[in-house]
Write a protein that holds these residues in place. Structure first.
Motif, PDB file in Angstrom:
ATOM      1  N   ALA A  58       0.836  -1.335  -0.125  1.00  0.00           N
ATOM      2  CA  ALA A  58      -0.025   0.010  -0.077  1.00  0.00           C
ATOM      3  C   ALA A  58       0.839   1.183   0.058  1.00  0.00           C
ATOM      4  O   ALA A  58       0.271   2.453  -0.098  1.00  0.00           O
ATOM      5  N   GLY A  59       2.154   1.163  -0.114  1.00  0.00           N
ATOM      6  CA  GLY A  59       3.153   2.282   0.068  1.00  0.00           C
ATOM      7  C   GLY A  59       3.123   2.992   1.244  1.00  0.00           C
ATOM      8  O   GLY A  59       2.694   2.623   2.355  1.00  0.00           O
ATOM      9  N   ASN A  60       3.916   4.217   1.454  1.00  0.00           N
ATOM     10  CA  ASN A  60       4.010   4.940   2.782  1.00  0.00           C
ATOM     11  C   ASN A  60       4.969   4.241   3.534  1.00  0.00           C
ATOM     12  O   ASN A  60       4.343   3.710   4.753  1.00  0.00           O
ATOM     13  N   TRP A  61       5.878   3.602   2.964  1.00  0.00           N
ATOM     14  CA  TRP A  61       6.721   2.519   3.817  1.00  0.00           C
ATOM     15  C   TRP A  61       7.926   2.939   3.978  1.00  0.00           C
ATOM     16  O   TRP A  61       8.690   3.211   3.098  1.00  0.00           O
ATOM     17  N   LEU A  62       8.430   3.006   5.218  1.00  0.00           N
ATOM     18  CA  LEU A  62       9.766   3.362   5.400  1.00  0.00           C
ATOM     19  C   LEU A  62      10.792   2.096   5.218  1.00  0.00           C
ATOM     20  O   LEU A  62      10.583   1.101   5.862  1.00  0.00           O
ATOM     21  N   GLU A  63      11.806   2.349   4.395  1.00  0.00           N
ATOM     22  CA  GLU A  63      12.738   1.423   3.994  1.00  0.00           C
ATOM     23  C   GLU A  63      13.960   1.576   5.010  1.00  0.00           C
ATOM     24  O   GLU A  63      14.430   2.660   5.250  1.00  0.00           O
ATOM     25  N   ASP A 109      18.942  -1.319  18.987  1.00  0.00           N
ATOM     26  CA  ASP A 109      19.685  -0.739  17.737  1.00  0.00           C
ATOM     27  C   ASP A 109      18.641  -0.066  16.772  1.00  0.00           C
ATOM     28  O   ASP A 109      19.164   0.969  16.240  1.00  0.00           O
ATOM     29  N   LEU A 110      17.404  -0.776  16.723  1.00  0.00           N
ATOM     30  CA  LEU A 110      16.535  -0.221  15.694  1.00  0.00           C
ATOM     31  C   LEU A 110      15.987   1.129  16.272  1.00  0.00           C
ATOM     32  O   LEU A 110      16.108   2.174  15.554  1.00  0.00           O
ATOM     33  N   ASN A 111      16.006   1.354  17.633  1.00  0.00           N
ATOM     34  CA  ASN A 111      15.536   2.515  18.284  1.00  0.00           C
ATOM     35  C   ASN A 111      16.868   3.279  17.966  1.00  0.00           C
ATOM     36  O   ASN A 111      16.405   4.656  17.391  1.00  0.00           O
ATOM     37  N   ALA A 112      17.774   3.184  17.994  1.00  0.00           N
ATOM     38  CA  ALA A 112      19.077   4.065  17.689  1.00  0.00           C
ATOM     39  C   ALA A 112      18.970   4.512  16.424  1.00  0.00           C
ATOM     40  O   ALA A 112      19.429   5.714  15.969  1.00  0.00           O
ATOM     41  N   MET A 113      18.581   3.717  15.415  1.00  0.00           N
ATOM     42  CA  MET A 113      18.500   4.030  13.928  1.00  0.00           C
ATOM     43  C   MET A 113      17.276   4.945  13.732  1.00  0.00           C
ATOM     44  O   MET A 113      17.134   5.246  12.406  1.00  0.00           O
ATOM     45  N   GLY A 114      16.486   4.938  14.724  1.00  0.00           N
ATOM     46  CA  GLY A 114      15.520   5.917  14.459  1.00  0.00           C
ATOM     47  C   GLY A 114      14.135   5.155  13.944  1.00  0.00           C
ATOM     48  O   GLY A 114      13.006   5.597  13.393  1.00  0.00           O
ATOM     49  N   PHE A 134      10.951   3.413  15.362  1.00  0.00           N
ATOM     50  CA  PHE A 134      10.393   3.317  16.560  1.00  0.00           C
ATOM     51  C   PHE A 134       9.279   2.563  16.340  1.00  0.00           C
ATOM     52  O   PHE A 134       8.700   2.309  15.530  1.00  0.00           O
ATOM     53  N   LEU A 135       9.028   1.837  17.689  1.00  0.00           N
ATOM     54  CA  LEU A 135       7.808   0.987  17.342  1.00  0.00           C
ATOM     55  C   LEU A 135       6.446   1.691  17.234  1.00  0.00           C
ATOM     56  O   LEU A 135       5.722   1.083  16.452  1.00  0.00           O
ATOM     57  N   ASP A 136       6.371   2.900  17.710  1.00  0.00           N
ATOM     58  CA  ASP A 136       5.098   3.506  17.331  1.00  0.00           C
ATOM     59  C   ASP A 136       5.154   4.512  15.995  1.00  0.00           C
ATOM     60  O   ASP A 136       4.746   5.422  15.860  1.00  0.00           O
ATOM     61  N   GLY A 180       8.487  -0.474  10.766  1.00  0.00           N
ATOM     62  CA  GLY A 180       9.308  -0.725  11.788  1.00  0.00           C
ATOM     63  C   GLY A 180       8.334  -1.280  12.749  1.00  0.00           C
ATOM     64  O   GLY A 180       8.795  -2.408  13.401  1.00  0.00           O
ATOM     65  N   SER A 181       7.129  -1.022  12.994  1.00  0.00           N
ATOM     66  CA  SER A 181       6.345  -1.588  14.033  1.00  0.00           C
ATOM     67  C   SER A 181       6.109  -3.204  13.751  1.00  0.00           C
ATOM     68  O   SER A 181       6.023  -3.869  14.418  1.00  0.00           O
ATOM     69  N   PHE A 182       6.098  -3.467  12.498  1.00  0.00           N
ATOM     70  CA  PHE A 182       5.963  -4.840  12.108  1.00  0.00           C
ATOM     71  C   PHE A 182       7.005  -5.584  12.649  1.00  0.00           C
ATOM     72  O   PHE A 182       7.001  -6.796  13.229  1.00  0.00           O
TER      73      PHE A 182
END
Ligand code: HEM
Ligand SMILES: [Cu+2]
Lengths: 190, 624
Positions: free
Chosen positions: A44-49, A109-114, A116-118, A123-125
């Motif tokens: 559906a797009g709007n997807w952060l890579e 590490d994910l958090n540090a990369m920016g 975020f869970l929300d 990323g949430s997935f």
């Protein structure tokens, strides 16, 4: 608990092990649905890579090592080699716990990369899928603790019942192991 | 041959002789008599691991919920049928949910509470009554007894299956008494009503408890289902090949597989939903304004939830109907004194329905904005389901044809099931066409469809099962006369309630509306609505006859004096009248033939434990 099992069995496979396979099928559906949701949402797009943190590959290695250790522990158990059985059981369990630690590091590490869970669902997935997987590993660790209690609390003896128990722990552990490798590949290549 | 099977306690009869001669000794009682399972009241009746007790626990809990769920529908039907009558008299029961106008003294049902009632009605009936109460009860009762097992593969997990259901029940029941009310966003719990705690009064604590309850419920279904599948595949007695299994077992078996594969998907949906609620993720939420304020959530899709929900939701309706089909097939054959027509076709259609049920879910979403090309795919497979369904209907009717029919309450409900399934199945074919569904979706036509084909039909299957197997559960019979009154009252009542809804639905009357007062077009449905409400109230009271009959008969019903009162062929009627722990006191019977030898070679019926004679063919297996 074993009131029906010892008697009229038809198949070579032990009913409890069969039940475990059914449970694994169920767990698999849970992850299959999450990954399908991932695919649909991705389309559906709007997807952060973003690239997966390398620590997730380390954790996969830890998990595989843990599986191998437990596998040989089981083989030594069947050969009545008490020392190797116990040693490898401990190593396998420690690696199991280490896996959770590395996963936790991965989320940091994910958090540090920016990522975020929300934040963006991409990323949430990753958090949702790896978190649910970690919960299943935690369940596996609970069974490993049981196995350790049996190994060190009871007199060493190779019985059919203990073999089945150990085998069930092992099957489940291999299952969550392969599951993580699949999930990781999925999240990389999607 | 073993046609009359009288047993006074202790007396050796033909059945015992057959079991002694052909059965096999698994030494079960050597080490299980006087064991811990029988030790005290608590472990015998409460935390029991015996499948027969667990079956009764499921049934009685199901009946409790059925009364509550149906009672709720009466309250909201009063609002729909008599919007101008005062409901002040319900104030003692419903408290603040009845709002009294201080000037006129007129009491009206609070709109939020109307939605809460509709939601709870659906959730309770679908999950707690027609899933746990139906498949939980009969899978537990019949699987070990009919396949010839001492108990389930894991009696302990089986016990947990019930207690997780109980836990789910307690949580849901508690949510009814929250000051903000239970969840009110529909049994399908679509976001955003379910995802935003501030969306409506039931979306906060009510929804939290709803999800919690259903997560416990999913665990219960999975523990049960894994056990049922394992038991059927691993613990059948000698000679009980797959093609000799009664159709009840086939139905429970496929139902359990559907449950194992579809409920985890619902769990995934709940996981993402809970993350949206509690952790600020945006899986299902996007660009929402509440009170002029934009929420932070972007990029989510509520349709994603719908996919996850209906991937469970559609198999779920078959999880409800398949056990009823199994029970009905068995009851029809026994009381028509004829083999079920087309046994193998019946089995294959159960499998086909089970398989197809996984690839039609989006027919619930034709109007949700799914791609029309994708809709085509779902239209085709939805319509194909009509084929195995029609095969089953044909075979049931053919089983009845020229049968030597006993019109007892069980049989009447089984026949009523066929009627309901036909009526409701036909409207399914209307709805399965996406072009027609654009008009029908979310109208009373859908309400009519699923209540007839699922709600009423599954209840009929359950009633047939309860009347038929009551002696197996309690060693007594239910009262036949009251049973027949119950049947006629219910079938007439059910059609009176739901038939008119087809017309109002075709005319566009939307479902789930609290009031139609604001719509000039729907004014003239006032009379129909009133009629439906009156029919619903009457039908509700007819059900109380069943409840009274059920509990009265447990203690005071006519005693079962023969082991096999119906002259049935299946194994559950070879146990003692009150079967103890382990089901058979001595050896386990072995199976020699299929389950449907009625009226064979001049013999009225031939139980499954009777060996084939020289040159005799087995009905299910063929001859090998
Ligand atoms: C011939 C087979 C059937 C077909 C073609 C069919 C088709 C459909 C379609 C297309 C809808 C969606 C209508 C809408 O929302 O606009 C629907 C709704 C529904 N059907 Fe069926 N159906 C069939 C049989 C059944 C059976 C056997 C059951 C249950 C035992 C069932 C239970 C339901 C339920 C519960 C809903 C409504 C769910 C809701 O929106 O709350 N259907 N059916
Ligand atoms: Cu459907």
């Amino acid at each position: 608990m074993d009131l029906t099992v010892s008697n009229n069995r038809r198949n070579k496979i032990h009913p409890w092990i069969f039940a475990l396979f059914a449970a694994c099928a169920s767990i698999l559906m849970m992850f299959a649905s999450l990954t399908s949701a991932y695919v649909v949402r991705h389309a559906a797009g709007n997807w952060l890579e973003f690239a997966m943190p390398t620590i997730f590959f380390v954790s996969a290695g830890v998990m595989v090592a843990s599986s191998i250790a437990l596998h040989f522990s089981y083989i030594f158990f069947k050969k009545e080699n008490e020392k190797m059985y116990k040693l490898l059981l401990i190593i396998g369990s420690i690696l199991g716990v280490l896996f959770l630690v590395t996963q936790y590091k991965g989320w940091m590490d994910l958090n540090a990369m920016g990522v975020f869970l929300d934040g963006n669902p991409s990323g949430s997935f990753v958090y949702a899928i790896s978190g649910l997987h970690a919960a299943h590993v935690l369940g596996g660790i609970a069974t490993l603790i049981m196995a350790l209690v049996h190994a060190f609390g009871l007199k060493f003896k190779v019985t059919d019942k203990r073999k089945v128990r150990f085998k069930m722990t092992l099957i489940y552990w291999h299952f969550v192991d392969i599951l993580w490798i699949y999930l990781l590949c999925f999240m990389i290549f999607q | 041959m073993a046609t009359t099977v009288k047993t006074a306690p202790g007396e050796i009869n033909e059945v015992d002789q057959l079991i002694e001669k052909y059965g096999f000794d698994d030494h079960f009682h050597d080490h299980h008599d006087e064991d811990k399972y029988k030790s005290n009241f608590l472990t015998t009746y409460v935390f029991s691991q015996d499948h027969k007790i667990i079956a009764r626990q499921f049934l009685i809990t199901g009946i409790f919920w059925a009364i509550i769920g149906a009672g709720m529908s009466i309250i909201f039907r009063l609002q729909l049928g008599f919007p101008h009558e005062s409901m002040a008299w319900l104030k003692p029961l419903l408290g603040k949910w009845i709002q009294i106008n201080t000037d006129t003294g007129m009491g009206t049902l609070a709109p939020e509470f109307y939605y809460a009632l509709v939601t709870m009605h659906g959730t309770i009936i679908v999950f707690f009554v027609l899933t746990a109460g139906l498949s939980g009860t009969f899978s537990n009762l019949l699987i070990p007894l009919q396949v010839g097992a001492r108990d389930m593969a894991s009696p302990m997990l089986n016990m947990f299956s019930y207690w997780f259901f109980f836990l789910a029940s307690v949580v849901m029941f508690y949510s009814l008494f929250l000051s903000t009310g239970p969840f009110s966003g529909g049994w399908t719990a679509y976001p955003p009503l379910s995802a935003l705690p501030q969306a409506s009064s039931g979306s906060g604590a009510g929804m939290t408890l709803w999800v919690l309850s259903l997560v416990f419920f999913v665990v219960s279904v999975l523990l049960g289902g894994i056990n049922y599948v394992t038991t059927v595949l691993n613990l059948r007695t000698k000679g009980m090949t797959l093609w000799r299994m009664p159709l009840t077992i086939w139905a429970f078996f496929v139902t359990a597989i559907l449950g194992i594969l579809s409920f985890p998907v619902l769990f995934s949906g709940f996981l993402l939903l809970t993350m949206d609620r509690e952790m600020g993720t945006s899986f299902f939420l996007s660009e929402i304004y509440i009170g002029g304020q934009a929420l932070e959530n972007v990029g989510g899709s509520p349709i994603l939830y719908q996919h996850l929900f209906w991937f469970l939701g559609h198999p779920e309706v078959y999880i409800i109907i398949l056990p009823a089909m199994g029970l009905v097939s068995e009851v029809l054959s026994v009381h028509a004194r004829k083999p079920i027509f087309g046994y193998k076709a019946m089995v294959y259609s159960i499998m086909a329905i089970g398989f197809l049920s996984f690839i039609v879910w989006a027919h619930h979403m034709f109007m949700s904005g799914v791609n029309p090309f994708i809709s085509n795919f779902f239209v085709v497979f939805t319509l194909i389901i009509a084929v195995p369904s029609a095969v089953k209907v044909f075979n049931w009717i053919t089983t009845l044809y020229r049968g030597n029919i006993r019109f007892n309450a069980a049989m009447l409900f089984a026949v009523g099931f066929i009627s309901m399934f036909i009526s409701g199945g036909l409207t399914g074919i209307f709805l399965g066409n996406s072009a027609i569904d654009i008009q029908m979706h979310d109208t009373y036509f859908v309400v009519a469809h699923f209540h007839i084909v699922m709600g009423i039909a599954a209840f009929f299957g359950m009633f047939a099962g309860v009347y038929h197997w009551f002696p197996k559960m309690f060693g007594r019979f239910m009262n036949e006369t009251i049973g027949k009154i119950h049947f006629w009252g219910t079938i007439i009542g059910a059609y009176a309630i739901f038939w008119p809804m087809h017309y109002t639905g075709l005319a566009g009357l939307p479902r789930r509306y609290y009031s139609r007062e604001g719509f000039e077009t729907f004014r003239h449905f006032g009379d129909v609505s009133e009629f439906i409400t009156i029919a619903a109230i009457l039908t509700f009271f007819v059900q109380l006859l069943f409840v009274v009959n059920f509990f009265y008969s447990i203690w005071k019903g006519r005693k079962q004096t023969t082991r096999n009162p119906y002259g049935a062929t299946t194994l559950e009627w070879t146990t003692p009248i009150i079967a103890g722990h382990g089901n058979w006191p001595g050896k386990i019977p072995t199976v020699q033939r299929w389950a449907y030898d009625y009226g064979k070679d001049g013999r009225e019926f031939v139980p499954q434990i009777v060996p084939l004679e020289e040159g005799e063919h087995d009905g299910g297996e063929g001859d090998h």
